[in-house]
Design a protein around this motif. Sequence first.
Motif, PDB file in Angstrom:
ATOM      1  N   PHE A 232       0.857  -1.374   0.010  1.00 25.38           N
ATOM      2  CA  PHE A 232      -0.029  -0.157   0.029  1.00 25.38           C
ATOM      3  C   PHE A 232       0.840   1.153   0.127  1.00 25.38           C
ATOM      4  N   LEU A 233       0.448   2.390  -0.439  1.00 24.48           N
ATOM      5  CA  LEU A 233       1.097   3.590  -0.603  1.00 24.48           C
ATOM      6  C   LEU A 233       0.645   4.404   0.584  1.00 24.48           C
ATOM      7  N   ALA A 234       1.619   5.002   1.480  1.00 25.92           N
ATOM      8  CA  ALA A 234       1.214   5.770   2.493  1.00 25.92           C
ATOM      9  C   ALA A 234       1.686   7.270   1.944  1.00 25.92           C
ATOM     10  N   SER A 235       1.475   8.253   2.839  1.00 28.05           N
ATOM     11  CA  SER A 235       1.825   9.469   2.418  1.00 28.05           C
ATOM     12  C   SER A 235       3.250   9.667   1.727  1.00 28.05           C
ATOM     13  N   ASP A 236       4.058   9.129   2.083  1.00 29.11           N
ATOM     14  CA  ASP A 236       5.613   8.957   1.612  1.00 29.11           C
ATOM     15  C   ASP A 236       6.214   8.024   0.815  1.00 29.11           C
ATOM     16  N   GLU A 237       5.627   6.660   1.006  1.00 27.12           N
ATOM     17  CA  GLU A 237       6.458   5.655   0.291  1.00 27.12           C
ATOM     18  C   GLU A 237       5.471   4.284   0.502  1.00 27.12           C
ATOM     19  N   TRP A 238       5.864   3.391  -0.199  1.00 28.20           N
ATOM     20  CA  TRP A 238       5.028   2.194   0.044  1.00 28.20           C
ATOM     21  C   TRP A 238       5.573   1.345   0.925  1.00 28.20           C
ATOM     22  N   PHE A 239       4.473   0.559   1.689  1.00 25.59           N
ATOM     23  CA  PHE A 239       4.896  -0.434   2.629  1.00 25.59           C
ATOM     24  C   PHE A 239       3.924  -1.650   2.441  1.00 25.59           C
ATOM     25  N   ILE A 240       4.452  -2.819   2.941  1.00 25.07           N
ATOM     26  CA  ILE A 240       3.713  -3.873   3.196  1.00 25.07           C
ATOM     27  C   ILE A 240       2.875  -4.305   4.310  1.00 25.07           C
ATOM     28  N   LEU A 241       1.579  -4.605   3.974  1.00 22.96           N
ATOM     29  CA  LEU A 241       0.561  -5.137   5.030  1.00 22.96           C
ATOM     30  C   LEU A 241       0.138  -6.726   4.593  1.00 22.96           C
ATOM     31  N   ALA A 242       0.626  -7.526   5.732  1.00 17.25           N
ATOM     32  CA  ALA A 242       0.477  -8.943   5.295  1.00 17.25           C
ATOM     33  C   ALA A 242      -0.462  -9.549   6.453  1.00 17.25           C
ATOM     34  N   LYS A 254      -9.394  -1.583  13.187  1.00 12.04           N
ATOM     35  CA  LYS A 254      -9.572  -0.848  14.529  1.00 12.04           C
ATOM     36  C   LYS A 254      -8.446  -0.066  14.400  1.00 12.04           C
ATOM     37  N   ALA A 255      -7.352  -0.302  14.060  1.00 11.89           N
ATOM     38  CA  ALA A 255      -6.105   0.586  13.700  1.00 11.89           C
ATOM     39  C   ALA A 255      -6.124   1.483  12.787  1.00 11.89           C
ATOM     40  N   THR A 256      -7.011   1.497  11.710  1.00 14.72           N
ATOM     41  CA  THR A 256      -7.112   2.461  10.591  1.00 14.72           C
ATOM     42  C   THR A 256      -8.466   3.079  10.858  1.00 14.72           C
ATOM     43  N   SER A 284      -6.529   1.869   0.984  1.00 10.52           N
ATOM     44  CA  SER A 284      -5.763   2.940   0.395  1.00 10.52           C
ATOM     45  C   SER A 284      -6.005   4.357   0.508  1.00 10.52           C
ATOM     46  N   THR A 285      -7.255   4.577   0.661  1.00  8.41           N
ATOM     47  CA  THR A 285      -7.394   6.077   0.972  1.00  8.41           C
ATOM     48  C   THR A 285      -6.938   6.378   2.276  1.00  8.41           C
ATOM     49  N   ILE A 286      -7.249   5.400   3.213  1.00  6.12           N
ATOM     50  CA  ILE A 286      -6.864   5.863   4.586  1.00  6.12           C
ATOM     51  C   ILE A 286      -5.171   5.600   4.876  1.00  6.12           C
ATOM     52  N   PHE A 287      -4.560   5.065   4.292  1.00  6.74           N
ATOM     53  CA  PHE A 287      -3.229   4.805   4.300  1.00  6.74           C
ATOM     54  C   PHE A 287      -2.383   5.957   3.842  1.00  6.74           C
ATOM     55  N   LYS A 288      -3.044   6.645   2.762  1.00 13.22           N
ATOM     56  CA  LYS A 288      -2.439   7.872   2.255  1.00 13.22           C
ATOM     57  C   LYS A 288      -2.465   9.131   3.376  1.00 13.22           C
ATOM     58  N   ALA A 292       4.462   5.820   6.005  1.00 11.68           N
ATOM     59  CA  ALA A 292       4.465   4.523   6.058  1.00 11.68           C
ATOM     60  C   ALA A 292       5.012   3.969   7.770  1.00 11.68           C
ATOM     61  N   ALA A 293       6.010   4.795   8.257  1.00 13.95           N
ATOM     62  CA  ALA A 293       6.447   4.478   9.517  1.00 13.95           C
ATOM     63  C   ALA A 293       5.422   4.731  10.401  1.00 13.95           C
ATOM     64  N   HIS A 294       4.362   5.698  10.532  1.00 12.15           N
ATOM     65  CA  HIS A 294       3.457   5.504  11.138  1.00 12.15           C
ATOM     66  C   HIS A 294       2.510   4.316  11.287  1.00 12.15           C
ATOM     67  N   TRP A 295       2.052   3.878   9.954  1.00 16.14           N
ATOM     68  CA  TRP A 295       1.297   2.548   9.783  1.00 16.14           C
ATOM     69  C   TRP A 295       2.052   1.410  10.122  1.00 16.14           C
ATOM     70  N   ILE A 296       3.229   1.222   9.823  1.00 16.08           N
ATOM     71  CA  ILE A 296       4.112   0.093  10.328  1.00 16.08           C
ATOM     72  C   ILE A 296       4.126  -0.008  11.867  1.00 16.08           C
ATOM     73  N   SER A 297       4.336   1.124  12.737  1.00 21.47           N
ATOM     74  CA  SER A 297       4.336   1.069  13.841  1.00 21.47           C
ATOM     75  C   SER A 297       2.864   0.883  14.526  1.00 21.47           C
ATOM     76  N   GLU A 298       1.656   1.426  14.027  1.00 25.38           N
ATOM     77  CA  GLU A 298       0.280   1.251  14.454  1.00 25.38           C
ATOM     78  C   GLU A 298       0.105  -0.390  14.358  1.00 25.38           C
ATOM     79  N   LEU A 299       0.214  -0.770  13.059  1.00 27.74           N
ATOM     80  CA  LEU A 299      -0.311  -2.110  12.808  1.00 27.74           C
ATOM     81  C   LEU A 299       0.445  -3.182  13.490  1.00 27.74           C
ATOM     82  N   ASN A 300       1.735  -2.996  13.597  1.00 24.88           N
ATOM     83  CA  ASN A 300       2.587  -3.943  14.393  1.00 24.88           C
ATOM     84  C   ASN A 300       2.361  -3.846  16.033  1.00 24.88           C
TER      85      ASN A 300
END
Length: 372
Positions: A232-242, A254-256, A284-288, A292-300
Amino acid sequence: MGALDGIKVLDLSRVLAGPWATQLLADLGADVVKVESPKGDGTRGWGPPYIDGDAAYYHACNRGKRSMIVDLKSEEGMTILHKLIQASDVVVENFKTGTLERFGVVPEMLEGKILCRITGYGQTGPRASEPGYDLALQAMAGIMSVTGPADGEPVKVGVAWIDVLTGMMAGNGILAALFHRERTGEGQTIDLSLYDVALMAMVNQAQNWIASGADPQPMGHAHPNIVPYQAFLASDEWFILACGSDLQFANVCKATGATTLQRDALTDNSGRMAARAEIINTLSTIFKTHSAAHWISELNQVGVPCVPIQSISQAFTDHQAESRNALWHLGDQVSVANALRFMSKTPAVPSLPPPKLGEHTQQILSDWLGDE
């Protein structure tokens, strides 16, 4: 003491699949002799980049071996080859079908030995005589038909995937054959092809076709059987959601704050598969809205695997790779470590750096054949 200490491996192979297999055996303690023509393994010239005069490609799969030059076009070379075979426990070759026989190698020479024969399509079948290269086999085996973006041009895997897997399967087969010999005294021949390995490695994609009768299609970074499981594309770069389970999907919502996805129809994977487009568009809309660092932290934090997409340099300098010594240092050379280095009793360990062409010819003639 390595698990394969005392096992003599004659490596008649070139390029990647065979050399990768024999490097794995060398890491486990086998005495591997690499036989080369006067011109050497062609991968020595597959650069740049180069390391100490040989291509990095060659260095990737020839650690732990000794090299000797044998001219297989000469009568003397044939004599030496036959003696080396008789002195070995394991022979690995990737000649075209029938070549070893033309070299005068007869079954009696191989009594009690393991012969691993690696070819593009195997020793039998209508394609047995055809040459096999990784890219060609990626095309033939179907992997290119499911790799890359939908409606895009054909895309190959970014490493010689089939060669690497074939080398690993060769190592597995050789170890199993050595164990069988330990129990029975019997040697055996391993007929291994890149094609067979590639078809085997299609795993769930092949089983999807068997179950449905429909050819799987390329889906870019998405998964054919799990949603959401992609980049998924965040506001700055791509990251992986598995996201691989129902609980993880609930935690993603819940996290998003994806409240529209929190409904009974999407609580299991089959429901999410049916609503793939809605789920991907919503997330995709939410992640933008954040990095990416924010979502990686929140989801982990809620137990959902979520990681950055790293370059090779980033992967090897990641704190996890560094803590587990993913790189081996062989004198002034650096090599990618064997993953079996954490075996509790007989771990893989580095020994010799990749040899120069013919560096050990006289030494091998002496300690394998007893020649002065």
